[in-house]
Design a protein around this motif. Structure first.
Motif, short mmCIF file in Angstrom:
data_model
loop_
_atom_site.label_atom_id
_atom_site.label_comp_id
_atom_site.label_asym_id
_atom_site.label_seq_id
_atom_site.Cartn_x
_atom_site.Cartn_y
_atom_site.Cartn_z
N ARG A 1 29.57 71.53 -45.44
CA ARG A 1 29.63 71.48 -43.99
C ARG A 1 29.58 72.86 -43.38
NH1 ARG A 1 32.15 67.02 -41.31
NH2 ARG A 1 33.53 68.41 -40.20
N ARG B 1 24.85 68.22 -35.91
CA ARG B 1 24.34 67.42 -37.02
C ARG B 1 25.47 66.79 -37.81
NH1 ARG B 1 20.41 70.87 -39.33
NH2 ARG B 1 19.10 71.48 -37.60
N ILE B 2 26.69 67.35 -37.71
CA ILE B 2 27.81 66.76 -38.43
C ILE B 2 28.95 66.53 -37.46
CG2 ILE B 2 27.21 67.73 -40.65
CD1 ILE B 2 29.25 69.86 -40.24
N TYR C 1 17.17 65.41 -51.92
CA TYR C 1 18.05 64.45 -52.59
C TYR C 1 17.28 63.18 -52.91
CZ TYR C 1 21.90 61.16 -53.30
OH TYR C 1 22.73 60.21 -53.80
N LEU D 1 27.18 73.54 -37.49
CA LEU D 1 26.49 72.27 -37.42
C LEU D 1 27.24 71.21 -36.62
CD1 LEU D 1 25.20 72.04 -41.05
CD2 LEU D 1 23.85 72.40 -39.03
N ALA E 1 26.07 68.15 -49.46
CA ALA E 1 25.76 69.47 -48.88
C ALA E 1 26.99 70.00 -48.16
CB ALA E 1 24.60 69.33 -47.90
N THR F 1 28.44 64.94 -43.61
CA THR F 1 27.88 66.15 -44.21
C THR F 1 26.41 66.24 -43.82
OG1 THR F 1 27.41 64.90 -46.20
CG2 THR F 1 29.39 66.24 -46.22
N PRO F 2 25.86 67.46 -43.75
CA PRO F 2 24.45 67.58 -43.39
C PRO F 2 23.57 67.01 -44.48
CG PRO F 2 25.33 69.71 -44.02
CD PRO F 2 26.48 68.78 -43.99
N PRO F 3 22.33 66.62 -44.15
CA PRO F 3 21.45 66.02 -45.16
C PRO F 3 21.16 67.01 -46.28
CG PRO F 3 20.25 66.45 -43.14
CD PRO F 3 21.68 66.66 -42.83
N LEU F 4 21.19 66.51 -47.52
CA LEU F 4 20.98 67.35 -48.69
C LEU F 4 19.47 67.47 -48.90
CD1 LEU F 4 22.90 68.59 -50.74
CD2 LEU F 4 22.62 66.57 -52.13
#
Lengths: 243, 157
Positions: free
Chosen positions: A101, A21-22, B141, A118, A99, B135-138
């Protein structure tokens, strides 16, 4: 050929991958190169409108300080300077908190969670009973006549994760095979051993709360596979996994 | 009662209208014969205001150490990328070999399963997927208000 006696039992196994995802962290060379590329781009560029505005306002400020010009100040209008705008944008950016990591699951090394690692692929491993041993394997079930091997693999996935799983199977062809002979005690004429055909699928839905997990399961990365899988099995599985 | 005079007017009008229509058709043909204008690519045309001289950046010249460092970094990068590419190719080769072996074993088992396996999967392509972000989704948000209106010009030939 359906009537011919085949001594091997067939199994279909599914390698279910949760895609990253990252982005992965950059190596030092990559970071240095990225900085260099930006520097070169800056050197070759011309001034943008915003920068021109900033330069002009700096000139104006200097002139105002040097030659006590009252005319501009007498206007009474508050002019927003480009510098103020930049500071405002900087403030706004600092207020935003992204968010992390590295998630909580990473810190606690909770290997049953999907929120871990991730930036890499995660694979599903389940504990299954083979013969009289409990082993960690990619989910597999025995092939039944009348279905294709792909449907066997999909059935394996459904057996362990429930019917509501959304996964994209990558094609009809198997990606790898693991062949093993049964121990002499249970080997017969018709039952020499087993062939396990592996299929690959990408997990589409990130929400597995509806999944009814019926056995012990783990989501692991390629490097962590060695902790759980037997050597020969691991060798065959590693061949079709891209890190 | 209407006499010949008004009738003549109508005939002349009809002929005039026909002549007009033919002239229009000829003009249309001429326009169509001309080659269609090429659609300009807006990214490749620099607006004139950016070629003014006062826009040129004034920067200090590069020191020899700096240029040396840059050249060495580029060479390191070249090597890094080559190794990365070779590793990728090796991985893909291993993948293909593994699949070939699996298909060979399957063929030894049963022809029909083999045929089913080598059949094309129609539902696989087109395959779409969003790539990874930094960065992963917050969760939860709420982005600040404001929307972007797309003002790209669309040209038709």
């Amino acid at each position: 050929s359906a009537a011919a006696r085949r001594p091997w039992r067939l199994f279909g196994a599914m390698c279910l991958l949760r895609l990253p995802r990252i982005t992965q962290p950059l190596e030092t060379v990559e970071e240095e190169m990225a900085a260099l590329m930006q520097q070169i781009e800056l050197e070759k560029s011309h001034y943008s409108d915003h920068e021109m505005r900033k330069l002009e306002e700096e000139e104006q400020l200097k002139r105002r300080k040097e030659s006590f010009y009252d005319e501009d100040e007498a206007r009474g209008k508050t002019v927003i300077m480009a510098q103020d705008l930049e500071e405002k944008w900087e403030q706004k950016f600092l207020q935003f908190k992204a968010a992390p990591r590295i998630t909580d699951a990473d810190k606690s090394n909770d290997r049953t969670s999907l929120n871990r690692k991730l930036d890499s692929n995660l694979m599903l491993l389940v504990k299954q009973k083979i013969g009289n041993q409990e082993l960690w394997l990619l989910p597999q079930v025995e092939w039944q006549p009348g279905e294709t091997l792909r449907s066997t693999a999909e059935r394996a996935m459904a057996t362990f994760l429930g019917d509501h799983i959304q996964a994209k199977v990558l094609g009809n062809a198997p990606f790898g095979i693991y062949k093993y002979k049964f121990p002499r005690a249970i080997r017969t004429e018709n039952n020499v051993g087993a062939k396990v055909f592996f299929f690959k699928a990408f997990l589409q839905s990130s929400d597995l709360s509806q999944a009814e997990l019926k056995a012990d399961y783990l989501w692991v990365t390629k490097k962590e596979l060695a902790d759980y899988l037997k050597l020969e099995y691991l060798k065959k599985v590693n061949r079709f996994l891209l890190d | 009662p209407s006499r010949a005079q008004p009738k003549k007017k109508k005939k002349v009008d009809v002929r005039k209208e026909q002549a007009q229509k033919e002239r229009m058709k000829k003009k249309l043909k001429k326009l169509e014969k001309a080659a269609p204008e090429l659609i300009p690519i807006e990214d490749f045309i620099t607006p004139l205001k950016y070629s003014e001289s006062n826009r040129v950046r004034s920067l200090p010249t590069l020191s020899p150490e700096e240029s040396e460092r840059r050249v060495l970094l580029l060479k390191k990068w070249c090597l890094f990328k080559q190794k990365q590419d070779e590793a990728e190719k090796k991985a893909i080769k291993a993948l293909v070999e593994s699949q070939q072996e699996a298909l060979r074993e399957l063929r030894l088992e049963s022809e029909e399963l083999y045929e089913a396996a080598i059949r094309r999967d129609e539902g696989l392509f087109p395959f779409e997927r969003d790539g990874p972000s930094y960065t992963p989704p917050l969760p939860g948000y709420d982005p600040p208000e404001g929307k972007c209106i797309d003002i790209t010009k669309v040209y038709t030939q």
